[in-house]
Design a protein around this motif. Structure first.
Motif, mmCIF file in Angstrom:
data_model
loop_
_atom_site.group_PDB
_atom_site.id
_atom_site.type_symbol
_atom_site.label_atom_id
_atom_site.label_comp_id
_atom_site.label_asym_id
_atom_site.label_seq_id
_atom_site.Cartn_x
_atom_site.Cartn_y
_atom_site.Cartn_z
ATOM 1 N N LYS A 30 0.838 -1.201 0.000
ATOM 2 C CA LYS A 30 0.000 0.000 0.000
ATOM 3 C C LYS A 30 0.876 1.256 0.000
ATOM 4 C CE LYS A 30 -4.454 0.977 0.284
ATOM 5 N NZ LYS A 30 -5.401 0.428 -0.682
ATOM 6 N N ILE A 31 1.926 1.227 0.827
ATOM 7 C CA ILE A 31 2.828 2.392 0.887
ATOM 8 C C ILE A 31 3.510 2.600 -0.464
ATOM 9 C CG2 ILE A 31 4.989 3.220 1.930
ATOM 10 C CD1 ILE A 31 3.988 1.784 4.519
ATOM 11 N N GLN A 32 4.003 1.496 -1.032
ATOM 12 C CA GLN A 32 4.671 1.615 -2.339
ATOM 13 C C GLN A 32 3.706 2.150 -3.397
ATOM 14 O OE1 GLN A 32 6.061 -2.378 -2.758
ATOM 15 N NE2 GLN A 32 7.996 -1.967 -1.764
ATOM 16 N N ALA A 33 2.480 1.648 -3.339
ATOM 17 C CA ALA A 33 1.480 2.091 -4.322
ATOM 18 C C ALA A 33 1.192 3.585 -4.177
ATOM 19 C CB ALA A 33 0.202 1.283 -4.151
ATOM 20 N N ARG A 34 1.103 4.041 -2.933
ATOM 21 C CA ARG A 34 0.835 5.466 -2.710
ATOM 22 C C ARG A 34 1.991 6.315 -3.221
ATOM 23 N NH1 ARG A 34 -4.413 6.155 -2.559
ATOM 24 N NH2 ARG A 34 -5.423 5.055 -0.857
ATOM 25 N N ILE A 35 3.220 5.838 -3.016
ATOM 26 C CA ILE A 35 4.385 6.571 -3.537
ATOM 27 C C ILE A 35 4.302 6.640 -5.064
ATOM 28 C CG2 ILE A 35 6.912 6.419 -3.844
ATOM 29 C CD1 ILE A 35 6.983 5.252 -0.966
ATOM 30 N N GLN A 36 3.810 5.561 -5.654
ATOM 31 C CA GLN A 36 3.702 5.510 -7.117
ATOM 32 C C GLN A 36 2.380 6.099 -7.632
ATOM 33 O OE1 GLN A 36 4.275 1.341 -7.558
ATOM 34 N NE2 GLN A 36 6.441 1.451 -7.053
ATOM 35 N N GLN A 37 1.667 6.756 -6.758
ATOM 36 C CA GLN A 37 0.381 7.404 -7.088
ATOM 37 C C GLN A 37 -0.635 6.400 -7.618
ATOM 38 O OE1 GLN A 37 0.998 11.035 -9.333
ATOM 39 N NE2 GLN A 37 3.002 11.276 -8.413
ATOM 40 N N ARG A 38 -0.606 5.211 -7.034
ATOM 41 C CA ARG A 38 -1.622 4.195 -7.335
ATOM 42 C C ARG A 38 -2.450 3.969 -6.090
ATOM 43 N NH1 ARG A 38 0.226 -0.749 -7.595
ATOM 44 N NH2 ARG A 38 2.377 -0.376 -6.993
ATOM 45 N N ILE A 39 -3.590 3.314 -6.260
ATOM 46 C CA ILE A 39 -4.427 3.007 -5.097
ATOM 47 C C ILE A 39 -3.810 1.848 -4.315
ATOM 48 C CG2 ILE A 39 -6.704 2.190 -4.349
ATOM 49 C CD1 ILE A 39 -7.813 3.608 -6.888
ATOM 50 N N GLY A 40 -3.324 0.858 -5.026
ATOM 51 C CA GLY A 40 -2.727 -0.298 -4.370
ATOM 52 C C GLY A 40 -3.762 -1.322 -3.973
ATOM 53 N N THR B 130 8.826 2.487 -9.254
ATOM 54 C CA THR B 130 8.256 3.829 -9.123
ATOM 55 C C THR B 130 8.523 4.661 -10.374
ATOM 56 O OG1 THR B 130 8.616 3.700 -6.756
ATOM 57 C CG2 THR B 130 8.235 5.890 -7.645
#
Lengths: 339, 396
Positions: A30-40, B130
């Motif tokens: 989830k954290i990685q997805a948020r960094i990548q501007q995804r919902i995750g 990323t």
């Protein structure tokens, strides 16, 4: 030893670790997805539902000389991790003299070695087991020995064991030098932990090692080693998609893959739990201390998720100097602790 | 290094592909490795043969040219444009300047999305999810612009003989919107370039690996950004008359490493934006289509142009009823991939797939050179030199 407490802790501490660990991959993703501007994905998806899903997949016979041993390695890994978390439990203090950092380091080393066994017991179809020799006309090198991806990963795992994870072990021993003891509970007690009168208010009166200079330096070294142990980015060369794809775990499918997922997520939590015990002085125990322990044990996975979101896979050209640098940091931590 | 020396040094072979997670398209790489250092490489690409040139044989030229667009989903516009251009040159058809501008806009937009796709793929192989995602997020507006311009995200079908399709014409409102979209795209690309090329971890992975010297680049026929990243200032656009009205720089790096190939493409994106902006601002006010021509017999005609990956070549003749004879399409990936065989020698095994990908190979474009000899019952793949000599002799 209080036998009822000992039995309860032996059953419930690994159980709690198991339940909490199913959340860890989801939090990281989830954290990685948020960094990548995804919902995750939903938080329980990668660690719990994915495992459940794999359990109901068709069982595939692995290409392995010893399939039963190959299948049982994740289980061995899980049991090892349960032992590690039990060794840091106050109820186990003094049991057979095992609750020392030496035993802890030994078990972690065995856990690392499992990947070598895994890789050696797996021969996937993508390389050597082609139905016919692929000797292209005009090739300079015909009939060279072909090595499959798992065997290459084994070499890499060996290199990581010998060099890569060195900072972790230095990170383990910095608290021992500060506390003057290799006993895990002695280190926790040095920081002010008392199992009998632990309260959340009392927690503020503790002196966690991480707030000291050697403790902070040791924590950085431990974190680098944590990434190596997990084969997490940037130290995921053992199973990089660019060449060896999944590395030693390539042949794990269905239930075995579920087992491997569980082993990995329990390793994530347990290694973080060890960090909390050594650097915050709060071990996993069946009382109020378990709450801050679990919360603090999320620090390393969260940091690992952030680090891996901003890192490429490093080859040994970068891993060696980085590992050397973190090891040097660990040594500095030990020296500062001695001083 | 002599072949025998290399053979002695190679400890074992690592086969990657035909199906592999690092490869977007099917090709087979044999890496000969000594303690994870590549000492030799062999790349075979003949797994997606579709026989497009054969399909086009005898087709009416208007219909056949549409098939050239289907050669590739990434650089579809340049295939159609270059094919159309070849026929227009062969038949002496005049094309309005407005159509030239819009064709150039299409080509540069295609270059931008192709380079961003390359960057996304390269970062994916690097393991940097990323940045890979960020590249695809940057690419998405380009796809939207292409959709806005042509009505399609892929296979835009902008060029037709004599001009462009009416739906791809750009009116004043469309021009203003496109310029606005370009501004935000340029800002995003600049920010990304600034961030990615200054990231020490990324630079440590791509600096000084996959070295392709200037001499080797020329010798093995590397094209496009791969050639320019090795210090050769060569861009077909400088010789294409449609580009003569536009001011742009040719991005040349002399490092010859993966970093240079990446940086070259990053800055080419900014140059492409510059060209599109000029084309939009100087768009002539006239009909974009000349319908005053007749299709008939045409001698052997050729056309060269600069695709995103490098030089592209089309040639064919037409019979008296305007049907295609001996269509040849040569794409840049073919020789660029061959150059990568050399450039991954001496690097780490994990770097090899990145190095090969750094030439931005497009196998759907390339896989049309397998020769099947029915009489002798054998199948073989032609090397770049053979292809060049046979192309000159018109045997394929």
């Amino acid at each position: 030893m209080n036998w009822p407490d000992f039995v309860l802790a032996t059953i419930f501490v690994p159980l709690i670790a198991f339940i909490v660990s199913t959340w860890v991959p989801g939090i990281m993703r989830k954290i990685q997805a948020r960094i990548q501007q995804r919902i995750g994905p939903p938080v329980l998806m990668p660690g719990f539902w994915a495992v459940l899903k794999f359990m109901y997949k068709e069982r595939i016979k692995p290409v392995s000389p010893l399939p039963r041993l190959f299948h049982s390695i994740p289980l061995i890994g899980i049991v090892l991790m349960f032992f590690i978390i039990l060794l840091t439990n106050p109820e186990w203090d003094g049991v057979l003299g095992l609750t020392t950092l030496v035993a802890l380091a030994g078990l972690i080393k065995v856990e690392e070695t499992l990947y070598i066994v895994m890789g050696n017991l797996s021969d996937n179809i993508m390389s050597v087991r082609m139905p016919y020799p692929d000797l292209v006309s005009g090739s300079v090198m015909k009939a060279k020995v072909r090595r499959n991806f798992e065997k290459i990963s084994v070499t890499r795992a060996f290199k990581l064991i010998t060099v890569g994870s060195f900072p972790l072990y230095l990170g383990l021993f910095v608290p021992a030098v500060v506390a003057g003891s290799i006993g895990i509970m002695s280190i926790a007690k040095y920081q002010g932990f008392e199992i009998a009168d632990f309260t959340l208010r009392g927690m503020y009166e503790m002196n966690p090692l991480i707030l000291t200079v050697p403790g902070f330096i040791g924590a950085i070294a431990y974190f680098a080693g944590y990434l190596v142990i997990l084969n997490e980015y940037p130290f995921s060369i053992m199973h990089t998609k660019a060449d060896v794809i999944e590395g030693p775990t390539m042949e794990y499918a269905s239930v075995s893959r579920a087992g491997y997922y569980l082993m990995r997520e329990i390793t994530m939590f347990v290694m973080s739990s060890v960090f909390v015990t050594l650097y915050f002085g709060i071990p996993p125990t069946l009382n109020l201390a378990m709450v801050p322990h679990i919360i603090l044990a999320m620090i390393l996975p969260v940091l690992a998720a952030i680090a891996s979101a901003f890192s490429p896979v490093l080859t040994f050209r970068q891993v060696y100097p980085l590992s050397l640098g973190f090891s040097a940091l660990g040594v500095i931590g030990v020296i500062v602790a001695i001083l | 290094m002599a072949d025998t020396d290399r053979k002695d040094r190679a400890e074992y072979e690592v086969p990657l592909g035909i199906v592999h997670s690092a490869l977007l398209e099917p090709f087979r790489t044999r890496l000969f490795v000594d303690d994870e250092t590549v000492v030799d490489a062999e790349i075979t690409y003949d797994s997606a043969h579709r026989g497009i040139e054969r399909i086009m044989e005898g087709m009416p030229v208007q219909k056949g040219l549409i098939i050239t667009e289907r050669i590739c989903g990434i650089c579809s516009h340049i295939h159609l444009w270059n094919g159309t251009r070849m026929v227009e040159q062969g038949l002496g058809i005049e094309v309005p300047q407005r159509a030239h501008h819009i064709r150039v806009i299409g080509n540069e937009l295609e270059r931008i999305h192709s380079h961003l796709l390359f960057l996304g793929h390269a970062f994916e192989i690097l393991g940097h999810e990323t940045f890979s995602m960020r590249c695809f997020m940057l690419r998405e507006p380009v796809q939207n612009i292409l959709f806005f311009l042509s009505g399609n995200r892929v296979h835009y079908t902008i060029s037709v003989i004599g001009g462009i399709r009416p739906r791809a014409d750009i009116d004043k409102e469309k021009r203003r919107t496109l310029l606005g979209m370009l501004n935000s795209l340029e800002e995003g690309c600049k920010n990304f370039a600034n961030r990615a090329l200054k990231d020490s971890l990324i630079v440590s992975r791509i600096k000084e690996i996959g070295y392709l010297s200037k001499d080797d680049a020329v010798k093995y026929g590397a094209l496009g950004p791969n050639l320019r990243a090795s210090g050769v200032c060569e861009d077909v656009r400088t010789r294409v008359s449609e580009y003569s009205n536009f001011d742009f720089d040719i991005i040349v790096y002399d490092g010859g490493a993966v970093l240079d190939r990446v940086a070259c493409r990053v800055f080419e994106v900014l140059e492409s934006i510059k060209i599109i902006r000029q084309a939009l601002e100087t768009l002539p006010d006239e009909e974009p289509m000349n319908v005053d021509f007749e299709i008939g017999e045409m001698g052997f005609s050729t056309s060269y142009n600069e695709a995103a990956r490098g030089e592209i070549y089309d040639s064919c003749a037409l019979d008296e009823s305007g049907r295609i004879k001996n269509y040849i399409n040569r794409t840049p990936s073919m020789s660029s991939i061959s150059a990568m065989e050399v450039s991954c020698i001496g690097d780490h095994l994990t770097d090899a797939s990145l190095i090969i990908a750094s030439c931005d190979p497009c196998l759907t474009c390339t896989n049309r050179i397998t020769v099947v000899d029915e009489n002798k019952g054998r199948e073989y793949v032609l090397g770049p030199d053979e292809i060049r000599s046979m192309t000159r002799r018109r045997r394929i």
